[in-house]
Motif scaffolding. Sequence first.
Motif, PDB file in Angstrom:
ATOM      1  N   GLN E  54      47.514  40.458 -23.804  1.00 24.53           N
ATOM      2  CA  GLN E  54      46.112  40.307 -23.397  1.00 24.53           C
ATOM      3  C   GLN E  54      45.959  39.106 -22.454  1.00 24.53           C
ATOM      4  OE1 GLN E  54      43.087  41.739 -25.349  1.00 24.53           O
ATOM      5  NE2 GLN E  54      44.217  42.952 -26.837  1.00 24.53           N
ATOM      6  N   HIS E  55      46.619  38.004 -22.814  1.00 24.35           N
ATOM      7  CA  HIS E  55      46.559  36.833 -21.945  1.00 24.35           C
ATOM      8  C   HIS E  55      47.167  37.150 -20.578  1.00 24.35           C
ATOM      9  CE1 HIS E  55      47.405  32.189 -21.558  1.00 24.35           C
ATOM     10  NE2 HIS E  55      46.751  32.669 -20.523  1.00 24.35           N
ATOM     11  N   VAL E  75      49.206  49.878 -18.438  1.00 25.12           N
ATOM     12  CA  VAL E  75      49.821  49.591 -19.724  1.00 25.12           C
ATOM     13  C   VAL E  75      49.209  50.592 -20.693  1.00 25.12           C
ATOM     14  CG1 VAL E  75      48.125  47.718 -19.962  1.00 25.12           C
ATOM     15  CG2 VAL E  75      50.015  47.874 -21.566  1.00 25.12           C
ATOM     16  N   SER E  76      50.069  51.326 -21.409  1.00 22.80           N
ATOM     17  CA  SER E  76      49.566  52.502 -22.111  1.00 22.80           C
ATOM     18  C   SER E  76      48.733  52.155 -23.340  1.00 22.80           C
ATOM     19  CB  SER E  76      50.719  53.412 -22.503  1.00 22.80           C
ATOM     20  OG  SER E  76      51.565  52.744 -23.411  1.00 22.80           O
ATOM     21  N   LEU E  77      48.634  50.888 -23.685  1.00 19.22           N
ATOM     22  CA  LEU E  77      47.763  50.501 -24.797  1.00 19.22           C
ATOM     23  C   LEU E  77      46.408  50.016 -24.292  1.00 19.22           C
ATOM     24  CD1 LEU E  77      50.568  48.773 -26.819  1.00 19.22           C
ATOM     25  CD2 LEU E  77      49.566  51.016 -27.253  1.00 19.22           C
ATOM     26  N   ASP E  78      46.163  50.150 -23.006  1.00 21.93           N
ATOM     27  CA  ASP E  78      44.875  49.767 -22.411  1.00 21.93           C
ATOM     28  C   ASP E  78      44.517  48.320 -22.767  1.00 21.93           C
ATOM     29  OD1 ASP E  78      44.704  52.331 -21.373  1.00 21.93           O
ATOM     30  OD2 ASP E  78      43.335  53.065 -22.896  1.00 21.93           O
ATOM     31  N   THR E  79      45.524  47.483 -22.747  1.00 21.57           N
ATOM     32  CA  THR E  79      45.400  46.092 -23.180  1.00 21.57           C
ATOM     33  C   THR E  79      44.373  45.316 -22.350  1.00 21.57           C
ATOM     34  OG1 THR E  79      47.719  46.210 -23.807  1.00 21.57           O
ATOM     35  CG2 THR E  79      46.764  44.004 -23.569  1.00 21.57           C
ATOM     36  N   GLY E  80      43.403  44.713 -23.033  1.00 20.75           N
ATOM     37  CA  GLY E  80      42.437  43.854 -22.344  1.00 20.75           C
ATOM     38  C   GLY E  80      41.374  44.609 -21.586  1.00 20.75           C
ATOM     39  N   LEU E  81      41.224  45.887 -21.872  1.00 23.70           N
ATOM     40  CA  LEU E  81      40.336  46.733 -21.063  1.00 23.70           C
ATOM     41  C   LEU E  81      38.899  46.224 -21.020  1.00 23.70           C
ATOM     42  CD1 LEU E  81      39.955  49.356 -19.478  1.00 23.70           C
ATOM     43  CD2 LEU E  81      39.692  50.556 -21.644  1.00 23.70           C
ATOM     44  N   ASP E  89      33.506  42.221 -11.710  1.00 22.81           N
ATOM     45  CA  ASP E  89      32.381  42.969 -11.149  1.00 22.81           C
ATOM     46  C   ASP E  89      32.801  44.351 -10.656  1.00 22.81           C
ATOM     47  OD1 ASP E  89      30.859  40.754 -11.589  1.00 22.81           O
ATOM     48  OD2 ASP E  89      30.879  40.058  -9.512  1.00 22.81           O
ATOM     49  N   ILE E  90      34.076  44.621 -10.675  1.00 21.15           N
ATOM     50  CA  ILE E  90      34.594  45.889 -10.144  1.00 21.15           C
ATOM     51  C   ILE E  90      35.055  46.788 -11.286  1.00 21.15           C
ATOM     52  CG2 ILE E  90      35.229  44.962  -7.873  1.00 21.15           C
ATOM     53  CD1 ILE E  90      38.067  44.571  -8.923  1.00 21.15           C
ATOM     54  N   PRO E  91      35.173  48.085 -11.027  1.00 18.93           N
ATOM     55  CA  PRO E  91      35.618  48.993 -12.097  1.00 18.93           C
ATOM     56  C   PRO E  91      37.021  48.647 -12.582  1.00 18.93           C
ATOM     57  CG  PRO E  91      34.664  50.238 -10.272  1.00 18.93           C
ATOM     58  CD  PRO E  91      34.788  48.809  -9.798  1.00 18.93           C
ATOM     59  N   VAL E  92      37.220  48.843 -13.884  1.00 14.82           N
ATOM     60  CA  VAL E  92      38.520  48.645 -14.514  1.00 14.82           C
ATOM     61  C   VAL E  92      38.804  49.897 -15.341  1.00 14.82           C
ATOM     62  CG1 VAL E  92      39.898  47.185 -16.047  1.00 14.82           C
ATOM     63  CG2 VAL E  92      38.035  46.175 -14.691  1.00 14.82           C
ATOM     64  N   ILE E  93      39.987  50.458 -15.168  1.00 11.32           N
ATOM     65  CA  ILE E  93      40.329  51.716 -15.854  1.00 11.32           C
ATOM     66  C   ILE E  93      41.658  51.544 -16.573  1.00 11.32           C
ATOM     67  CG2 ILE E  93      40.749  54.199 -15.546  1.00 11.32           C
ATOM     68  CD1 ILE E  93      37.976  53.487 -14.624  1.00 11.32           C
ATOM     69  N   GLY E  94      41.686  51.963 -17.823  1.00  5.83           N
ATOM     70  CA  GLY E  94      42.938  51.955 -18.577  1.00  5.83           C
ATOM     71  C   GLY E  94      43.666  53.273 -18.414  1.00  5.83           C
TER      72      GLY E  94
END
Lengths: 248, 248, 248, 248, 248, 248
Positions: E54-55, E75-81, E89-94
């Motif tokens: 996460q860090h 990262v397949s665990l969607d870490t820190g999503l 401010d921008i989209p973030v996708i796991g």
Amino acid sequence: MRLLLVNPNTTAAVTGTVMRAAAAVAAAHTELVGVTGGFGPAVIGSRAEEALAQHSVLQLVADHAAGCDAVVLAVSLDTGLWACRELLDIPVIGMTEAGLLMGCTVGTRLGIVTFEHRMQAFYRDLAERHGMASRLAGVATLPVPAERIFDDPQGVHGEIVAACNRLVEQHDAQAVLLAGAVLAGLQPALQADVPVPLLDGVACAVLLAEARATLRLPKARAGSLSPTGGRRVHGVSPALTRLFAGQP
Amino acid sequence: MRLLLVNPNTTAAVTGTVMRAAAAVAAAHTELVGVTGGFGPAVIGSRAEEALAQHSVLQLVADHAAGCDAVVLAVSLDTGLWACRELLDIPVIGMTEAGLLMGCTVGTRLGIVTFEHRMQAFYRDLAERHGMASRLAGVATLPVPAERIFDDPQGVHGEIVAACNRLVEQHDAQAVLLAGAVLAGLQPALQADVPVPLLDGVACAVLLAEARATLRLPKARAGSLSPTGGRRVHGVSPALTRLFAGQP
Amino acid sequence: MRLLLVNPNTTAAVTGTVMRAAAAVAAAHTELVGVTGGFGPAVIGSRAEEALAQHSVLQLVADHAAGCDAVVLAVSLDTGLWACRELLDIPVIGMTEAGLLMGCTVGTRLGIVTFEHRMQAFYRDLAERHGMASRLAGVATLPVPAERIFDDPQGVHGEIVAACNRLVEQHDAQAVLLAGAVLAGLQPALQADVPVPLLDGVACAVLLAEARATLRLPKARAGSLSPTGGRRVHGVSPALTRLFAGQP
Amino acid sequence: MRLLLVNPNTTAAVTGTVMRAAAAVAAAHTELVGVTGGFGPAVIGSRAEEALAQHSVLQLVADHAAGCDAVVLAVSLDTGLWACRELLDIPVIGMTEAGLLMGCTVGTRLGIVTFEHRMQAFYRDLAERHGMASRLAGVATLPVPAERIFDDPQGVHGEIVAACNRLVEQHDAQAVLLAGAVLAGLQPALQADVPVPLLDGVACAVLLAEARATLRLPKARAGSLSPTGGRRVHGVSPALTRLFAGQP
Amino acid sequence: MRLLLVNPNTTAAVTGTVMRAAAAVAAAHTELVGVTGGFGPAVIGSRAEEALAQHSVLQLVADHAAGCDAVVLAVSLDTGLWACRELLDIPVIGMTEAGLLMGCTVGTRLGIVTFEHRMQAFYRDLAERHGMASRLAGVATLPVPAERIFDDPQGVHGEIVAACNRLVEQHDAQAVLLAGAVLAGLQPALQADVPVPLLDGVACAVLLAEARATLRLPKARAGSLSPTGGRRVHGVSPALTRLFAGQP
Amino acid sequence: MRLLLVNPNTTAAVTGTVMRAAAAVAAAHTELVGVTGGFGPAVIGSRAEEALAQHSVLQLVADHAAGCDAVVLAVSLDTGLWACRELLDIPVIGMTEAGLLMGCTVGTRLGIVTFEHRMQAFYRDLAERHGMASRLAGVATLPVPAERIFDDPQGVHGEIVAACNRLVEQHDAQAVLLAGAVLAGLQPALQADVPVPLLDGVACAVLLAEARATLRLPKARAGSLSPTGGRRVHGVSPALTRLFAGQP
């Protein structure tokens, strides 16, 4: 601290089993008082016997809870749990509830092993009523009645170990609760043969009851579990009549 | 067809209310037999009284179910429902269960109105145990005890109508179940003041019991609800002892 | 009482099967009217055919519901159920819905047996839409299309019995619903070979429809199922256009 | 890429609204083809109209899907979604489904705003069928019919903004989906008055359809959504008959 | 459009695998920027490594997100999503989120294949946290660590195909997600051997990120994902400190 | 018994608050060791800070867990809980987890009071991840940041009492958890003003940690929480590197 352990069936040997398991984990200053049902089922192995045992549980707490600091229901169906919480001012802990709650600190998915295939659905429902549906890996039942453990303990031990391992391998259980008052105290003997922690409901309940007593939480003054304010019942024992009436 | 209506509390007036509601919908050929608890709570208004009433329900079916074609539990907490299903060979229907099941054919979201705020959580749990969590719009409770309906029926009627309308307007209820044996038979009087159908648990239970008897389904021979095969109980009535023992 | 049984597929033999099963349980005073789809799928065996059959169901009730006291949808996907409830003033019951609701009075966990492996997910979804997710033990599908039952009834019977027993043994089902209009009426022939009660959706639906008609509940005047107040549709039959318009 | 937008109601103005919203986000190389229902409801405002529109959707894809790379169902109830997925070899995306899926990347809790209080339960059910029960913050309905937006757009805009803000303040919604084909394209005009992102179902569906087409996933060869292998239907258009028969 | 792909583990070869999979589906005008963790786990194969990563994720977005239009967490665990969604401010996708969301448009029931039996419970929990509990057919794990794919790709491919087919046959999966950054790009090679669509999390995430960027949704100004307004952190990099402080 | 209390934020005053609350309930023979984060957030008030604090938690247990009998995570988001359970051989208890589990023995429906409206969704998610969705009555947030309690304790106390009473009256909460490390120890001062029991997460966690240590359960040898067998991490402290490597 004085802790009442309530076995609502009429088999004193079960109370003995429970008391030994309780003594193994209770704090040095905790006094354990075990009581056995005076009427009702010999051993609870069906929904109907569980229904009847509700009266037995109420009778036992009416007769024996005074002067105690907490109650453990030493019956793996947690019979009468919320009824007792409503009637009494002291903490009340069910042994399967306790095993599941403690188990939540051990693994994300919990298995249950118990007797009697017919009770599989009941235990699943019980876990759901405790809010544990999402934590339940599965319920495995032994193909023998609970009474068998008195006659053939080694045979039953083998069945339990096999059931635990099925829950681990096929259902991803990360801990397994041995559900059944007659199974109390078995964890040390069986643990080496199972690769995940085994939970003893009575041991967990004793520790949770001590913890709850230490917290010194007050009785709710409002809502679903506040005192009933005096209810009339007929044809039951004087002690139980007084308990419903809210009389000391 | 002979239908047993079981009121496990000790108030015969409630049995009378139930019998009138049942007679209003029962088929011409259905004989209705109403029985009242010989011991236990005067009126069930808490979890503890419900626990005690389980024994009363078992006693009543042990004494009266022989020769009947089906049983209706005329107690809005469906006390002892699955225990009776396990013990008996004939259909057993709970009144709140019946109201909810019938309600599923009326609307996608169902409200419940009942007495005693402290029982709100119990009814929500009951609906969930019946698998109806996703169908429950809400539970509204009246700010008076159930006994009030005998003293001030008009006042209670007004409270019920107001509660129903809150469930419709605020919780999108498409039908409302009047939960409480003392509310049996009120639907015709109140329906005009509520814009969605009102469900009478006793009426629904009588009709479902007739339907179940018509289906002539056999007792399960395997699994959770098959005959227990003879269980030993102590200190209860001979009739109940025989019922547990599986003796005719 | 006049009861309309709606078979939205175009195979009259299925209507015949349904009518025989209905007649076996209907009250003496109940008149049964069976109707068959005039257009749409020959037999529904996919989601697409179910979608098309919605129009067929609406057409059939527009043409035939007038003068009836209740409607049974004799299609195991309960096609158009809530649409009909919205449009009509009389009770409407789906056959799988009815089997599941009645089954809730028989066991805590219900199995479903049906044709076509591809429809397994659909039936699971259907049970969930009926709020029965927590009651569903499992869905077993037969490795043959529904039409096979006309050619090889004994072979299909054997497959059904095997599937029921798998649901009992592996999934703890306490009752099993035979889902499929072509399976209507089979319960008596197969019951002896399965150790838990078998549910016939058509029989359950007829009995529930009679029960609902007896309750004489009013149409909702508010909320999701109240009259639509007149809606305009184009290019469909005059009868259906009038039904949408809210004209008698 | 050629994208078919299917409006199953018969109001061409709605198709126009949808096409403008689609054009605002579609890729430069995407060709948009909009089609309007030839029969069925003028506007869908009830469950019954939704049921009828299923046939209209099937007819439109039978007539127009050939040569397209993906289909968007421009109807906020996602009418016929899985039926089309079963019948067609190309991706099919529902506009409310798309708004909810895209919304899952925006917030943990999503609100829905739509017309007609009677449809609140339907949208809640729809979200649940899409597996979004745990993500749904609430459904707010406008006290006006969908058609009002053509007569009083400013008034309706004000109602929408108020409803969005209620979902944010009272239900902790982190994004709000404007559900309704007639609401397509409104997001830019209303966004400034709502403190969380507004989702346009048509825009989301166009982008998801393009994405799905880019992935070039094959049609399933097994299971619930594999080709039906040729099904017989009667009394519908030749194109639809051929589509069911699995003929090109 | 400039898209940042974040691989929080320290193995650059994984970033290379991810970048090739991304390039295969990204739009012509999309610039892909791949970054690899500067500290943390070599490969994530346990909950503890996921916690540490996460860090690493936060550090990478602090260092590289400026000037980008969207972020893909490769990262397949969607870490820190959700942490990134709050900070940026921008989209973030796991990638697993994206695979599941896109999969919802492919089938009603989705399977997941991944490495390491110990992570089975984690992926099930992850799917539930994404609200996908009701869509999850099952999680199958390969009996080898993720690193094996670099040494024995053909062997691992065989294991994956077998696992996919088990999910289809035994769990009714209608699509299967290959979960694991090292599995990115494998879908074309394995698709022919599996009868349902295979989902590539990275490909799905790139397409969803492009879609989200096209929508131009604003950052929430209220609620759970609004800007934190400047938070103080200690002992981390200047870039990360500035990001928490809300400084550009 | 030696109990490690881990405060992963960098504010030593919070550790002091936690230690006093722990000392009030710990057994006479329990030695309490409190440690404060060396880097990371000053106070956790967002998802991003919680993500960063995971590293801090891991660092603290790597530095201080040796020689301890159990660990309490004194952070109300239970940060790093399952990661620590995987890495360590001793029991690890989260304070909010503990409050919820203990609360399950107090009431069927639990409320949570905490700071920061933006964290309401996070706490609801956290309760769900602990499997407590069905037990959660509601989450009430205070309209002030956590830091306020140091400046205006009386004002914050009033806000807490008001929030608790709202949960009781509007959401039927039967007990309320004060969630927030800075709220540790407040229960005695506020209990008289709230009619249901107040739960202190730190107190509950200390008691559960003692209970778990008394049970002497072994580390799982199989499954999701068994030892990782040595994992490589880079760029972190030597102690943490050794912990991941499985070296003593």
